[in-house]
Design a protein around this motif. Structure first.
Motif, PDB file in Angstrom:
ATOM      1  N   PRO A  16       0.792  -1.240   0.000  1.00 60.24           N
ATOM      2  CA  PRO A  16       0.000   0.000   0.000  1.00 60.24           C
ATOM      3  C   PRO A  16       0.821   1.286   0.000  1.00 60.24           C
ATOM      4  CG  PRO A  16       0.032  -0.959   2.192  1.00 60.24           C
ATOM      5  CD  PRO A  16       0.704  -1.953   1.285  1.00 60.24           C
ATOM      6  N   ALA A  17       2.128   1.199   0.242  1.00 53.19           N
ATOM      7  CA  ALA A  17       2.982   2.398   0.251  1.00 53.19           C
ATOM      8  C   ALA A  17       4.125   2.188  -0.726  1.00 53.19           C
ATOM      9  CB  ALA A  17       3.509   2.669   1.659  1.00 53.19           C
ATOM     10  N   VAL A  18       4.053   2.849  -1.881  1.00 56.43           N
ATOM     11  CA  VAL A  18       4.979   2.571  -2.981  1.00 56.43           C
ATOM     12  C   VAL A  18       5.501   3.865  -3.593  1.00 56.43           C
ATOM     13  CG1 VAL A  18       5.242   1.465  -5.230  1.00 56.43           C
ATOM     14  CG2 VAL A  18       3.720   0.456  -3.533  1.00 56.43           C
ATOM     15  N   GLY A  19       6.809   3.924  -3.781  1.00 58.20           N
ATOM     16  CA  GLY A  19       7.400   4.996  -4.559  1.00 58.20           C
ATOM     17  C   GLY A  19       7.523   4.556  -6.003  1.00 58.20           C
TER      18      GLY A  19
ATOM     19  N   GLY B 292       8.501   0.906 -14.207  1.00 57.78           N
ATOM     20  CA  GLY B 292       7.506   0.695 -15.246  1.00 57.78           C
ATOM     21  C   GLY B 292       7.807  -0.406 -16.239  1.00 57.78           C
ATOM     22  N   SER B 293       8.731  -1.306 -15.954  1.00 56.77           N
ATOM     23  CA  SER B 293       8.968  -2.439 -16.861  1.00 56.77           C
ATOM     24  C   SER B 293       7.670  -3.209 -17.058  1.00 56.77           C
ATOM     25  CB  SER B 293      10.044  -3.370 -16.293  1.00 56.77           C
ATOM     26  OG  SER B 293      11.261  -2.685 -16.125  1.00 56.77           O
TER      27      SER B 293
ATOM     28  N   VAL C 206      13.740  -3.869  -6.445  1.00 54.19           N
ATOM     29  CA  VAL C 206      12.732  -3.044  -7.112  1.00 54.19           C
ATOM     30  C   VAL C 206      11.696  -3.956  -7.762  1.00 54.19           C
ATOM     31  CG1 VAL C 206      12.337  -1.347  -8.950  1.00 54.19           C
ATOM     32  CG2 VAL C 206      14.377  -1.175  -7.502  1.00 54.19           C
ATOM     33  N   ARG C 207      10.426  -3.618  -7.585  1.00 53.01           N
ATOM     34  CA  ARG C 207       9.347  -4.424  -8.165  1.00 53.01           C
ATOM     35  C   ARG C 207       8.864  -3.803  -9.476  1.00 53.01           C
ATOM     36  NH1 ARG C 207       6.601  -7.386  -4.133  1.00 53.01           N
ATOM     37  NH2 ARG C 207       5.311  -8.227  -5.823  1.00 53.01           N
ATOM     38  N   SER C 208       8.327  -4.658 -10.349  1.00 50.75           N
ATOM     39  CA  SER C 208       7.789  -4.215 -11.640  1.00 50.75           C
ATOM     40  C   SER C 208       6.348  -4.702 -11.758  1.00 50.75           C
ATOM     41  CB  SER C 208       8.642  -4.771 -12.794  1.00 50.75           C
ATOM     42  OG  SER C 208       9.989  -4.370 -12.680  1.00 50.75           O
ATOM     43  N   PRO C 209       5.380  -3.965 -11.201  1.00 57.23           N
ATOM     44  CA  PRO C 209       3.984  -4.430 -11.162  1.00 57.23           C
ATOM     45  C   PRO C 209       3.384  -4.708 -12.533  1.00 57.23           C
ATOM     46  CG  PRO C 209       4.300  -2.569  -9.698  1.00 57.23           C
ATOM     47  CD  PRO C 209       5.559  -2.698 -10.493  1.00 57.23           C
ATOM     48  N   LEU C 210       3.697  -3.883 -13.530  1.00 65.72           N
ATOM     49  CA  LEU C 210       3.124  -4.095 -14.859  1.00 65.72           C
ATOM     50  C   LEU C 210       3.589  -5.431 -15.423  1.00 65.72           C
ATOM     51  CD1 LEU C 210       3.674  -0.508 -16.307  1.00 65.72           C
ATOM     52  CD2 LEU C 210       1.553  -1.455 -15.390  1.00 65.72           C
TER      53      LEU C 210
END
Length: 250
Positions: A9-12, A111-112, A132-136
């Motif tokens: 819920p808290a993301v940069g 944004g990957s 680092v996470r890549s939600p897309l």
């Protein structure tokens, strides 16, 4: 995407000003409890990238933080080895993660997307190492889907061409200098002002190689003589690549 932000819920958001990170920020503003956008400003980005990022963040009602990084001072970057992107991403995202953490955002997302090929990308290796996470990408959202969704949401960058940083205009193994980056930035700005889009002006020693899409070849040929004169202080000559440039959506 809803589930991702429910779990985080808290993301940069690492925000470049392009369509991928713009759609990611759109979703973060919509679903995350807390978010902010972070633009890392270096000599590798032309001024229009920050302008696009600021405009999109404003439209989305998102906080935009600009982080200045002397990227040419980062280890492994200025020498421009074949895996330069690894060292660059490592330095940039290390700073970005620290800034987000200071703002109380424990996770950074980029944004990957699912159309990106991670198999041979040094930059993505750096992101994995840093957490680092890549939600897309994780949610299977492709580039074409992002453009469609961004258009439906009336994001102004929905059809913005994919853009690679200015360092990619300098051949691997050739040291990157602030002066050369400035030459490229001024040259590309001049050609863009003359009507070209989705093109590259690559350094070849003291000269330039202009690569354009097939549909803009005639325009490039028409404007090149005048622009060669205008840019004579930066380039000994500028040659138009006879092979049409293929745009990449990755």
């Amino acid at each position: 995407m809803t589930a991702f932000f429910q779990e985080n819920p808290a993301v940069g958001v690492a925000f470049s000003g392009g369509v991928d990170s713009a759609w990611l920020l759109h979703e973060a503003v919509r679903y995350a409890r807390r978010t902010a956008a972070y633009f890392v400003r270096t000599p590798f980005q032309p001024a229009f990238e920050l302008a696009d990022a600021a405009d999109t963040a404003r439209r989305l009602g998102a906080t935009l933080r600009v982080i200045d990084v002397d990227i040419l001072a980062a280890p492994g970057v200025a020498a421009n080895p074949p895996d330069r992107c690894y060292y660059c991403k490592k330095a940039l995202f290390t700073r970005l993660i620290a800034a987000a953490a200071a703002d109380g955002l424990p996770l950074v997302a980029d944004g990957s997307n699912a159309s990106d090929d991670a198999s041979d990308r040094p930059g993505m290796r750096a992101l994995r190492e840093l957490g680092v996470r890549s939600p897309l990408r994780e949610c299977g959202v492709t580039k074409s889907e992002i453009r469609r969704l961004a258009a439906e949401a009336a994001l102004p960058v929905w059809n913005k061409p994919s853009y690679a940083c200015l360092a990619t205009r300098i051949p691997a193994g050739t040291a990157i200098t602030a002066g050369d980056l400035g030459r490229v930035a001024r040259g590309e700005a001049a050609f863009a002002a003359a009507g070209l889009s989705d093109f590259r002006l690559r350094l070849r020693g003291g000269d330039g190689l202009l690569q354009v899409r097939r549909e803009q070849m005639a325009l490039a040929q028409a404007i090149l003589p005048d622009l060669q004169l205008r840019l004579a202080g930066d380039f000994g000559s500028i040659m138009l690549d006879s092979s049409a440039r293929e745009s990449r959506e990755t």
